[in-house]
Design a protein around this motif. Structure first.
Motif, PDB file in Angstrom:
ATOM      1  N   HIS A   1     -11.530  -4.447  86.558  1.00 48.21           N
ATOM      2  CA  HIS A   1     -12.624  -3.367  86.595  1.00 48.21           C
ATOM      3  C   HIS A   1     -12.400  -2.391  85.261  1.00 48.21           C
ATOM      4  CE1 HIS A   1     -11.976  -4.946  90.412  1.00 48.21           C
ATOM      5  NE2 HIS A   1     -13.226  -4.561  90.608  1.00 48.21           N
ATOM      6  N   ASN A   2     -11.224  -1.682  85.116  1.00 46.59           N
ATOM      7  CA  ASN A   2     -10.787  -0.934  83.870  1.00 46.59           C
ATOM      8  C   ASN A   2     -11.344  -1.657  82.614  1.00 46.59           C
ATOM      9  OD1 ASN A   2      -7.771   0.664  84.975  1.00 46.59           O
ATOM     10  ND2 ASN A   2      -9.814   0.896  85.881  1.00 46.59           N
ATOM     11  N   GLY A   3     -11.198  -2.651  82.433  1.00 48.26           N
ATOM     12  CA  GLY A   3     -11.307  -3.246  80.966  1.00 48.26           C
ATOM     13  C   GLY A   3     -12.835  -3.434  80.909  1.00 48.26           C
ATOM     14  N   ILE A   4     -13.503  -3.701  81.982  1.00 49.78           N
ATOM     15  CA  ILE A   4     -14.987  -4.228  81.954  1.00 49.78           C
ATOM     16  C   ILE A   4     -15.523  -2.590  81.635  1.00 49.78           C
ATOM     17  CG2 ILE A   4     -17.143  -4.574  83.448  1.00 49.78           C
ATOM     18  CD1 ILE A   4     -15.053  -6.580  85.071  1.00 49.78           C
ATOM     19  N   VAL A   5     -15.135  -1.781  82.341  1.00 50.77           N
ATOM     20  CA  VAL A   5     -15.724  -0.553  81.953  1.00 50.77           C
ATOM     21  C   VAL A   5     -15.680   0.101  80.713  1.00 50.77           C
ATOM     22  CG1 VAL A   5     -15.665   2.064  83.062  1.00 50.77           C
ATOM     23  CG2 VAL A   5     -15.808   0.448  84.572  1.00 50.77           C
ATOM     24  N   GLU A   6     -14.584  -0.288  80.315  1.00 51.33           N
ATOM     25  CA  GLU A   6     -14.025   0.465  78.785  1.00 51.33           C
ATOM     26  C   GLU A   6     -15.140  -0.477  77.711  1.00 51.33           C
ATOM     27  OE1 GLU A   6     -10.017  -0.329  78.032  1.00 51.33           O
ATOM     28  OE2 GLU A   6      -9.498   0.889  79.749  1.00 51.33           O
ATOM     29  N   ALA A   7     -15.160  -1.845  77.892  1.00 53.31           N
ATOM     30  CA  ALA A   7     -15.862  -2.471  77.151  1.00 53.31           C
ATOM     31  C   ALA A   7     -17.496  -2.267  77.210  1.00 53.31           C
ATOM     32  CB  ALA A   7     -15.701  -4.029  77.693  1.00 53.31           C
ATOM     33  N   VAL A   8     -17.874  -1.835  78.509  1.00 52.34           N
ATOM     34  CA  VAL A   8     -19.356  -1.535  78.600  1.00 52.34           C
ATOM     35  C   VAL A   8     -19.605  -0.036  77.849  1.00 52.34           C
ATOM     36  CG1 VAL A   8     -21.131  -1.054  80.167  1.00 52.34           C
ATOM     37  CG2 VAL A   8     -19.713  -3.104  80.755  1.00 52.34           C
ATOM     38  N   LEU A   9     -18.722   0.749  78.223  1.00 53.50           N
ATOM     39  CA  LEU A   9     -18.483   2.164  77.870  1.00 53.50           C
ATOM     40  C   LEU A   9     -18.580   2.049  76.212  1.00 53.50           C
ATOM     41  CD1 LEU A   9     -16.506   4.600  79.861  1.00 53.50           C
ATOM     42  CD2 LEU A   9     -18.985   4.592  79.263  1.00 53.50           C
ATOM     43  N   GLU A  10     -17.735   1.315  75.572  1.00 55.79           N
ATOM     44  CA  GLU A  10     -17.843   1.194  74.206  1.00 55.79           C
ATOM     45  C   GLU A  10     -19.327   0.753  73.716  1.00 55.79           C
ATOM     46  OE1 GLU A  10     -14.136  -0.008  71.683  1.00 55.79           O
ATOM     47  OE2 GLU A  10     -15.384  -2.050  71.617  1.00 55.79           O
ATOM     48  N   TYR A  11     -19.650  -0.253  74.233  1.00 58.50           N
ATOM     49  CA  TYR A  11     -20.832  -1.145  73.940  1.00 58.50           C
ATOM     50  C   TYR A  11     -22.238   0.161  73.943  1.00 58.50           C
ATOM     51  CZ  TYR A  11     -24.865  -3.930  74.206  1.00 58.50           C
ATOM     52  OH  TYR A  11     -26.350  -4.419  73.861  1.00 58.50           O
ATOM     53  N   LEU A  12     -22.017   0.892  75.137  1.00 57.56           N
ATOM     54  CA  LEU A  12     -22.957   1.580  75.272  1.00 57.56           C
ATOM     55  C   LEU A  12     -22.943   2.879  74.264  1.00 57.56           C
ATOM     56  CD1 LEU A  12     -23.183   1.934  79.022  1.00 57.56           C
ATOM     57  CD2 LEU A  12     -24.927   0.729  77.424  1.00 57.56           C
ATOM     58  N   ARG A  13     -21.746   3.249  73.915  1.00 60.18           N
ATOM     59  CA  ARG A  13     -21.764   4.538  73.116  1.00 60.18           C
ATOM     60  C   ARG A  13     -21.723   4.191  71.593  1.00 60.18           C
ATOM     61  NH1 ARG A  13     -16.994   7.080  76.939  1.00 60.18           N
ATOM     62  NH2 ARG A  13     -18.351   8.351  78.229  1.00 60.18           N
ATOM     63  N   GLU A  14     -21.286   2.894  71.358  1.00 64.81           N
ATOM     64  CA  GLU A  14     -21.426   2.580  69.796  1.00 64.81           C
ATOM     65  C   GLU A  14     -22.076   1.449  69.945  1.00 64.81           C
ATOM     66  OE1 GLU A  14     -17.202   2.328  68.684  1.00 64.81           O
ATOM     67  OE2 GLU A  14     -16.687   3.653  69.865  1.00 64.81           O
ATOM     68  N   PRO A  15     -23.380   1.377  70.233  1.00 65.00           N
ATOM     69  CA  PRO A  15     -24.333   0.385  70.006  1.00 65.00           C
ATOM     70  C   PRO A  15     -24.150  -0.371  68.672  1.00 65.00           C
ATOM     71  CG  PRO A  15     -25.626   2.134  70.072  1.00 65.00           C
ATOM     72  CD  PRO A  15     -24.382   2.523  70.132  1.00 65.00           C
ATOM     73  N   PRO A  16     -24.196  -1.804  68.716  1.00 61.94           N
ATOM     74  CA  PRO A  16     -24.390  -2.356  67.291  1.00 61.94           C
ATOM     75  C   PRO A  16     -25.894  -2.283  66.798  1.00 61.94           C
ATOM     76  CG  PRO A  16     -24.380  -3.979  69.117  1.00 61.94           C
ATOM     77  CD  PRO A  16     -24.020  -2.655  69.791  1.00 61.94           C
ATOM     78  N   GLU A  17     -26.042  -2.984  65.848  1.00 64.73           N
ATOM     79  CA  GLU A  17     -27.311  -2.204  64.908  1.00 64.73           C
ATOM     80  C   GLU A  17     -28.698  -2.668  65.926  1.00 64.73           C
ATOM     81  OE1 GLU A  17     -25.863  -6.306  63.064  1.00 64.73           O
ATOM     82  OE2 GLU A  17     -25.024  -4.534  64.173  1.00 64.73           O
TER      83      GLU A  17
ATOM     84  N   GLY B   1     -29.399  -1.634  68.628  1.00 62.33           N
ATOM     85  CA  GLY B   1     -29.393  -0.230  69.159  1.00 62.33           C
ATOM     86  C   GLY B   1     -29.689  -0.244  70.830  1.00 62.33           C
ATOM     87  N   ALA B   2     -28.950  -0.030  71.495  1.00 63.68           N
ATOM     88  CA  ALA B   2     -28.900  -0.045  73.101  1.00 63.68           C
ATOM     89  C   ALA B   2     -29.029   1.494  73.698  1.00 63.68           C
ATOM     90  CB  ALA B   2     -27.730  -0.635  73.586  1.00 63.68           C
ATOM     91  N   ALA B   3     -28.069   2.045  74.144  1.00 63.25           N
ATOM     92  CA  ALA B   3     -28.413   2.855  75.270  1.00 63.25           C
ATOM     93  C   ALA B   3     -28.633   4.508  74.531  1.00 63.25           C
ATOM     94  CB  ALA B   3     -27.070   3.100  76.073  1.00 63.25           C
ATOM     95  N   ARG B   4     -28.965   5.376  75.506  1.00 64.42           N
ATOM     96  CA  ARG B   4     -28.853   6.598  75.048  1.00 64.42           C
ATOM     97  C   ARG B   4     -30.434   7.070  74.526  1.00 64.42           C
ATOM     98  NH1 ARG B   4     -23.931  10.437  75.618  1.00 64.42           N
ATOM     99  NH2 ARG B   4     -26.027  11.718  75.838  1.00 64.42           N
TER     100      ARG B   4
END
Lengths: 761, 173
Positions: B152-168, B170-173
């Protein structure tokens, strides 16, 4: 194929956080599991479970099922191929069965949910539909189902995993307890649990010829499955091949059970390859879990906290005639220096599915009782629970007096307490509040034995292009086997990680011990070390007299920097390529079996840890939320901090489930499991899991291969105790019955809304 | 029946009782979509339909004809991984790897939900147009995807990183 992984080019990655080498396959959904191989003419199977707990099948009406289009065959005890009884695990060196009852060979029903018929059809939907049309009549008999009612008939098993059932040391513990100044004497209970790996148990069985079987099995017991099947099917071992490259979670639950034989028999009967995937309900009905327990822990202590008596006794509910009592008294055998010890366990035999090993069987539930009792004693003594444990730290093994190979639990506690901020805790219960939440911190010791199984073999092949392939019939169910074994082999051979391939998961490879008892890493590492020694001799022989190494003995050389070199001399030596090419060889290959695990005889070898947690308990709903966690472990050398941290965390999270939400509900009237579903058996979900901090001493054990201890199971131990202790600190309520669900919390702490009061114990 | 999966079209003869999950796994060999319970309780079978996550075990295949279905095989391959797949490796967001495709596709669907401002049970302020990306927001929204190995910890970290630093893309926020 692998994305940039900087560690891949590096020599000596032991201790480095290398990302999983099988990661790209897994995240792309390209790792192939047992239910995903697709032989020609594949047929599908579905199981009809018995609806009574004990008795006989008197009639099976399968006319409607048989008439269903697409049904190929219906297997019952009347037409199933003849098969012998499976030899039992531990008791028989070839055995891997927990239950040695014959499978579909007679009309007896031994538990509610046992398979009484198997429908084989052209696809899964048809098989399942037709299975629902099979009508079975039973002649039921009175079954033994109530653990509580049968407690008085509990009997003592002959041994506990080969260890004595009863341990007494240092005089009469009951008498010492009676005369102790401070005492705790309580009963703790734990329910049944199920593993619930997310991958369903699955097999694809292929009879290649009348007497040759290939089995794609989701198993953590490759070699033992072959030896067991050889006996049951009366076939030579080399006519049976089992493949299991990826296992979608095991935790002790993926192995040889009745479903294994049902799939093999169905394939024989149908004359076609058969795939059997258990339904989630089927997993609960056919595959046992952790047995329930009722444990007594009694402690006697002086006012300084030193123990005068430690008593841990109790019983578990197991299937009649099976051999797995759940070693819940093992932690108390090795953890504390009490003047007197009395440890004993019994079993209550019931007509239920055989309980089987589930992550730290025994140690997980035993540590809940023992570590809760220690906390109760600390409260009575008004002594810090970490200090209480320190004062009872033994200098040698309390049970047998052997020296410890390594033991740094005091240091693990010290570092853990510092990092967790333990000194900020208010020991007075019910004093930390945040609105309607009571907050508390708890601590408990984690313990799991060190084991290494004998007989594991490994093969190393070095090729003339300077690459190595290491092979062992090992298992990967998420532990990081391939990654860590590649790291170890690369380090031994002096090769960069991307030049080493680890092949596993196939009984055609050198046999390996099962993935159980947290033994696999040490067992295989031991075998690789043995094979490496042979390889050095072989390379030296191939190097011959024209080599700069001429005249050197095997003890005078070492493998490093991609070749064989004289010890202590940077210059004298040559690469594997040079040696092999001059000898006119394209490869050198050696296979060896690891040395027998003599270290286990000579030393008391333990993996240890300190679990710290903070919980929040809701006054109104009784809900318990785990807010913070720190595990501080002393488990030898850590080969890969990334995969190791995941193993520890995984154990701790399963421990959170064990403490708070998980329970296999059992109807004592019918013998039926009532919540055979992931909707009603509550695994921890993302929102239940806080950030979990794990640290370790990383002190190598001088007695174990590569200095390692297994770490797959220790994470779950101590967790339920730490949580129960934290709940006490939060609320003043001591709950001795798992799981600690809101109803139990509320029964002790409920109060009218708005009248928050300090809770009394 | 006609299906559009990962940009490819498939014509198959199918029993109308077949679930979308069984179609993918047993008929089309797209075994990256996993079966963990077949009753909508574990999330291992999560796929995207027009970018929205659904449980393919609870979906009858017949209802999903001619709709845009994406499975893990369509997101990335071992040789060309999607950034979120790379993040799962970097943060060790899996162990056995069985629930992983469902976790990853669920997170892709989650990113879109956040982008659309869809609140969840833990969203603090329901009147805001945008949802703040927090660890608990991810935990809540990923809670339908069970993991037994405890990644769970690694999943949440990976998803948070993806959401906060979306690749080109462009995803969240």
């Amino acid at each position: 194929m692998t994305p940039a992984n900087p560690a891949m080019r590096r020599f000596g990655t032991i201790g480095q956080p290398v990302s999983r080498l099988d990661g790209p396959l897994k995240v792309a959904g390209a790792a192939r599991f047992a239910a995903e191989v697709r032989p020609e003419r594949l047929a599908y199977a579905a199981i009809v479970p018995a609806a009574v707990a004990k008795g006989h099948v008197i009639a099976i009406d399968a006319a409607d099922a048989r008439a269903t289009r697409g049904v190929i065959a219906i297997m019952t005890h009347e037409n199933a191929p003849r098969m012998g009884r499976p030899p039992r695990f531990i008791e028989d060196p070839d055995g891997t069965a927990f239950d040695s009852s014959p499978v579909m060979q007679d009309n007896r029903v031994r538990w509610n949910g046992q398979a009484v018929a198997v429908v084989i059809a052209e696809n899964q939907d048809i098989a399942e539909h037709a299975a629902s049309l099979v009508r079975v009549s039973y002649s039921p008999e009175a079954a033994k189902l109530s653990f509580q009612a049968l407690l008085l008939s509990a009997r003592r098993p002959a041994s506990i995993l080969g260890q004595p059932t009863e341990v007494n040391a240092g005089g009469d513990a009951e008498q010492a307890l009676a005369s102790a100044r401070f005492t705790v004497d309580e009963i703790y209970t734990t329910p049944r649990y199920n593993h619930n790996a997310i991958e369903l148990h699955a097999l694809t069985a292929v009879w290649e010829a009348e007497d040759r079987l290939t089995l794609h099995d989701s198993t953590q017991m490759l070699a033992l499955t072959v030896s067991t099947l050889a006996r049951v099917l009366d076939l030579p071992k080399d006519h049976i091949r089992v493949l299991s490259p990826f296992v979608g979670g095991g935790f002790g639950g993926k192995g040889f059970f009745s479903h294994t034989l049902l799939a093999i028999a169905a394939a024989k009967l149908a004359g076609r390859p058969v795939r059997l995937v258990l339904s989630r309900e089927g997993v609960f009905r056919l595959i046992g879990g952790r047995a329930n327990s009722r444990q007594r822990v009694a402690l006697g202590a002086r006012s300084d906290g030193t123990l005068t008596a430690l008593i841990h006794t109790g019983a578990t509910g197991v299937m009649t005639g099976t051999i797995f009592p759940e070693q819940f008294t093992f932690p108390a055998r090795h953890l504390y220096a009490a003047d007197s010890l009395h440890l004993d366990q019994a079993i209550v035999e019931l007509d239920i599915p055989a309980n089987i090993a589930m992550r730290a069987p025994g140690e997980s539930i035993g540590s809940f009782a023992l570590e809760s009792a220690l906390d109760e004693l600390a409260a009575k003594l008004d002594l810090d629970p970490v200090e209480l444990r320190r004062r009872n730290e033994p200098q040698k093994d309390p049970t047998d007096g052997r020296a410890f190979s390594t033991r740094n639990i005091v240091e693990a506690y010290r570092r853990g307490a510092e990092r967790f901020g333990w000194s900020n805790r208010n020991p007075a219960p019910g004093t930390q509040r945040d609105g309607e939440w009571s907050i508390g911190q708890g601590v408990a010791t984690a313990y799991y034995p060190y084991y290494r199984f004998p007989g594991s073999a490994a093969r190393i092949r070095i090729t003339a292009d300077g690459r190595a392939v290491v092979q062992a019939a090992a298992h990967e169910m998420g532990m990081g086997t391939a990654t860590v074994q590649s790291q170890h082999a690369a380090q031994l051979l002096g090769l960069p990680l991307d030049r080493v391939t680890f092949e596993y998961g196939d009984t055609a490879l050198p046999p390996s011990a099962l993935a159980g008892g947290s033994t696999q890493t040490a067992s295989i590492a031991g075998a690789v070390i043995a094979a490496h020694e042979r390889l050095v001799e072989e390379l030296l022989r191939l190097a011959g007299n024209d080599s700069p190494l001429a005249g050197a003995g095997p003890k005078e050389v070492e493998t490093r920097n991609g070749g064989l070199f004289r010890k202590g001399d940077q210059e004298i030596g040559e690469s594997y390529e040079t040696i092999l090419r001059r000898a006119g060889r394209d490869h050198a290959e050696c296979e060896a079996v690891g040395t027998p695990p003599a270290e286990m005889m000579n030393y008391s070898m333990l993996s240890l840890g300190a679990q710290f947690c903070e919980v929040r308990v809701n006054d109104i709903t009784g809900e318990v939320r785990v807010a913070r966690w720190l595990g501080s472990f002393d488990t030898g050398r850590i080969l890969n901090p990334k995969t190791a941290a995941s193993q520890f965390r995984g154990g701790i999270i399963m421990g959170i489930g064990m403490a708070l939400t998980e329970e296999t509900l059992f109807d004592e009237r019918s013998g039926r499991i009532m919540n055979p579903s992931l909707a009603e058996y509550h695994l921890p979900v993302h929102l239940d899991v806080p950030q979990i901090d794990v640290i370790w001493t990383d002190i190598p054990d001088p007695q174990s291969p590569a200095g390692v201890h297994g770490i797959g199971e220790i994470g779950i131990t101590g967790c339920a105790g730490a949580i129960a202790n934290a709940i006490y600190n939060a609320t003043g309520t001591r709950i001795r019955e798992l799981p600690i669900t809101p109803d139990k919390v509320l029964a002790f702490t409920s109060q009218p809304y708005g009248q928050s009061r300090p809770l009394s114990s | 029946m006609h299906f559009a999966i990962n940009g490819r079209s498939y014509d198959v003869e199918l029993d109308i009782r077949t679930s979308l999950l069984d179609l993918l796994r047993d008929r089309l060999g797209l075994t990256g979509t996993k079966k963990g319970c077949d009753q909508g309780a574990c999330g291992a079978c999560t796929v995207l339909v027009h970018g929205e996550r659904i449980l393919s075990c609870l979906a009858l295949a017949v209802q999903y004809q001619r709709r845009e279905i994406m499975t893990i095989e369509g997101l990335g391959t071992p040789n060309a991984l999607h950034p979120l797949q790379q993040g799962f490796i970097a943060h060790d967001g899996f162990q056995c790897g069985y629930c992983t495709p469902g976790q990853i596709l669920s997170a892709v669907g989650l990113a879109r939900e956040l982008q659309n401002g869809v609140p969840s049970a833990v969203t603090a302020n329901l009147t805001d147009d945008a949802v703040e990306v927090t660890a608990d927001e991810v935990r809540e929204r990923m809670s339908g995807n069970l993991c037994r190995c405890g990644a769970h910890n690694g999943i949440v970290e990976a998803v948070l990183e993806y959401l906060r630093e979306p690749p080109e893309t462009g995803a969240a926020r």
